[in-house]
Design an enzyme around this catalytic site. Sequence first.
Site, PDB file in Angstrom:
ATOM      1  N   HIS A 137      -8.491   2.071  -0.716  1.00 51.74           N
ATOM      2  CA  HIS A 137      -8.789   2.012  -2.146  1.00 51.74           C
ATOM      3  C   HIS A 137      -8.729   0.565  -2.609  1.00 51.74           C
ATOM      4  O   HIS A 137      -8.002  -0.251  -2.057  1.00 51.74           O
ATOM      5  CB  HIS A 137      -7.861   2.914  -2.961  1.00 51.74           C
ATOM      6  CG  HIS A 137      -6.419   2.600  -2.868  1.00 51.74           C
ATOM      7  ND1 HIS A 137      -5.646   2.905  -1.759  1.00 51.74           N
ATOM      8  CD2 HIS A 137      -5.585   2.013  -3.757  1.00 51.74           C
ATOM      9  CE1 HIS A 137      -4.398   2.523  -1.972  1.00 51.74           C
ATOM     10  NE2 HIS A 137      -4.338   1.969  -3.178  1.00 51.74           N
TER      11      HIS A 137
ATOM     12  N   GLN B 111       0.847  -1.197   0.000  1.00 56.03           N
ATOM     13  CA  GLN B 111       0.000   0.000   0.000  1.00 56.03           C
ATOM     14  C   GLN B 111       0.877   1.238   0.000  1.00 56.03           C
ATOM     15  O   GLN B 111       1.692   1.437   0.899  1.00 56.03           O
ATOM     16  CB  GLN B 111      -0.929  -0.001   1.214  1.00 56.03           C
ATOM     17  CG  GLN B 111      -1.926   1.141   1.193  1.00 56.03           C
ATOM     18  CD  GLN B 111      -2.899   1.107   2.358  1.00 56.03           C
ATOM     19  OE1 GLN B 111      -2.734   0.355   3.319  1.00 56.03           O
ATOM     20  NE2 GLN B 111      -3.927   1.932   2.288  1.00 56.03           N
TER      21      GLN B 111
END
Length: 121
Positions: free
Chosen positions: A95, A89
Site C-alpha cells: 500500500h 509497515q
Amino acid sequence: MENCYYCNKDEKSFLIENELAAGFYDESPSSLGHFLVITKRHVPDFFELTPEEHSAVSELLVQAKKLVDREFQPAAYNIGANCGTAAGQSVRHAHFHLIPRYEGDVQNPKGGIRNILPKQP
C-alpha cells in the site's frame, strides 16, 4: 488472503480503481486528504510488485492527487511506502500513502521525511 485487512476491504470504499489497484481515503489520516493506493493482489510490499502493478499503482497515485487537489487544495505531497516492520509497515499488503502537505503544517518541512529519523554522524 483470509486475514489481510486490505484483501478484505469492502470494494464500495474504493474511490478509484483499475484492474490491478484501488484507492481510498486513509481511515487514520496523517493529514487532511491522506489517501491510500493498494494492490488488488495480496503481495507484501513495493519490491514484490510486477511491472504491471507498479504502473497501475502509479496511475492511481496521479488520479488520487487530482481528486485530493479538488477536494482539499494542499500545497504539496509526500508519497510513501513502508516496506517491512522496521520501516513501520503494519499491514503486510502493498500500500502506498499519498500525504497532502499544507503551508505551515510543520515548522520547517525542509528534508521531508528525513526529519523522522535522528541525524547520522
